[in-house]
Design an enzyme around this catalytic site. Structure first.
Site, short mmCIF file in Angstrom:
data_model
loop_
_atom_site.label_atom_id
_atom_site.label_comp_id
_atom_site.label_asym_id
_atom_site.label_seq_id
_atom_site.Cartn_x
_atom_site.Cartn_y
_atom_site.Cartn_z
CB VAL A 1 -0.95 0.01 1.22
CG1 VAL A 1 -1.66 1.36 1.33
CG2 VAL A 1 -1.97 -1.12 1.13
CG ASP A 2 4.88 3.27 2.16
OD1 ASP A 2 4.43 4.43 2.03
OD2 ASP A 2 6.07 3.05 2.46
CD GLU A 3 6.96 0.96 -4.18
OE1 GLU A 3 7.52 1.25 -3.12
OE2 GLU A 3 7.32 1.40 -5.29
#
Lengths: 252, 252
Positions: free
Chosen positions: B173-175
């Site tokens: 998700v961060d990516e």
């Protein structure tokens, strides 16, 4: 056929389980809850959980032992904490290839289908090769319900070039929370994580993750983590997390 | 000597940079900010960023292409979104081995030392072998500033036996946030992440990550993510994130 995979535990149904007399709500004081309080609702105390988690003899490989890739900083900190295990105040936790190895002989109640394959690996132990991925070791203090994780990120954990990916840090904090919550009082599932990033961690350096159990309320365990450089001069991140308590059952 | 590694950008000093006329504060309306608003403070528009991010010819391997490990569900969704790229509304983003490849010819202002080694790999592309680690592809909608990530977790991403580690989901998700924030308006560093976990993702199944840019305020980009099963019947997690805007500079 693939639909059968969705037989996963929804936290809704887990919460349903909490209504049973065996798992009645408990409230614990802020910080360092006395051992006996955690023992009231569950059949296993922290001491029993730790004894089972740290088998005296095992044929399983422990990935949380020094190897040639560990830097002098990492080794120094490891030796320092190992010294603290001698009087029993701190315990060095073993780290096996899969959580299936950590919970051998136990099962999750409430219909969780564990379909782990032979090639399954714990995410934070994804790489067999030393030094490229995660290098870490967790020390746990049973009386104070807190942990310290020594973390040396390898080049396969990159986000910005030369620095560890924020997600790699979050995954290891979640993993350290997970082991701390389980051993402190049957914390099993992450419900919530909140991360404030402050500085990037250079690949190959060492970060110290200081994890504490803050309180337990209504079967929710609240944990905190400060991730910083060993000399405490650089703050990498502050994390808070909430875990759901759920006792594993003996397999028949 | 190792102290030199601490020459990392503290967000404090990044914030200092924001005072420059080039990076003056901007305020953007809730959801789907018009393209020209994002262009006011920065020299590159989303179109220019996307054009540079998606080179028409390259010798770099694109890891976001189908391989033999992709399940029929994953392939079906991929084909479905690929169809949507034909009129240019959606773009399939390439995914290289390292972010150093994605920002070739650019550098971070403010003293970030990029010491990426030859063996550095983007965390979410840690494994060369197909199907064992992360399998994912991101589609980006430049006009609406939103993305969809198709995610098939392999057995090396395990948390609970048979299920993806919560940290593995957070990292992806961060990516996806990171790529969306960068292409939507120079979002560069994660400041904050908040994750509410709802259900576990079975290893080998497919999760859809729907990411949207919600708003931009004072050089902070606010993003949201809903991670769910392709049929929208199982919610895996809800995530919110905040990114700091900072424009990369051309290398001399």
């Amino acid at each position: 056929m693939r639909r059968s995979l969705w037989l996963v535990p929804r936290f809704g149904s887990c919460k349903g389980l909490l209504g049973s007399p065996r798992l009645r709500p408990q409230s614990v004081l802020h910080r360092h809850p006395p051992r006996q309080v955690l023992g009231t609702s569950f059949s296993s105390s922290t001491d029993a959980l730790v004894a089972r988690f740290c088998p005296k003899t095992t044929d399983l490989k422990d990935y949380a032992l020094p190897n040639a890739s560990w830097s002098p900083d990492m080794m120094r900190l490891y030796e320092e904490f190992l010294e603290k295990t001698k009087d029993g105040e701190w315990i060095k936790l073993p780290s096996f290839k899969s959580n299936a190895d950590h919970i051998r002989g136990l099962k999750v109640p409430g219909g969780l289908t564990t379909t782990s394959k032979e090639d399954g690996r714990l995410f934070t132990r994804f790489l067999e090769k030393e030094g490229q991925g995660y290098e870490y070791v967790i020390f746990f203090n049973p009386a104070k319900k807190k942990s310290v994780c020594l973390f040396q990120p390898g080049p396969y954990l990159e986000g910005a070039p030369g620095f560890a990916h924020g997600g790699a840090l979050v995954a290891l904090v979640d993993e350290t929370f997970s082991k701390t919550a389980y051993l402190s009082g049957h914390g099993l599932f992450t419900i919530n994580l909140n991360i404030k990033f402050k500085n990037l961690i250079p690949v190959g350096s060492v970060a110290l993750l200081n994890v504490e159990l803050e309180k337990i309320e209504d079967h929710k365990m609240f944990l905190s983590c400060i991730a910083q450089s060993p000399d405490q001069q650089v703050l990498f991140a502050k994390v808070s997390g909430v875990f759901l308590q759920l006792e594993l059952e003996e397999e028949e």
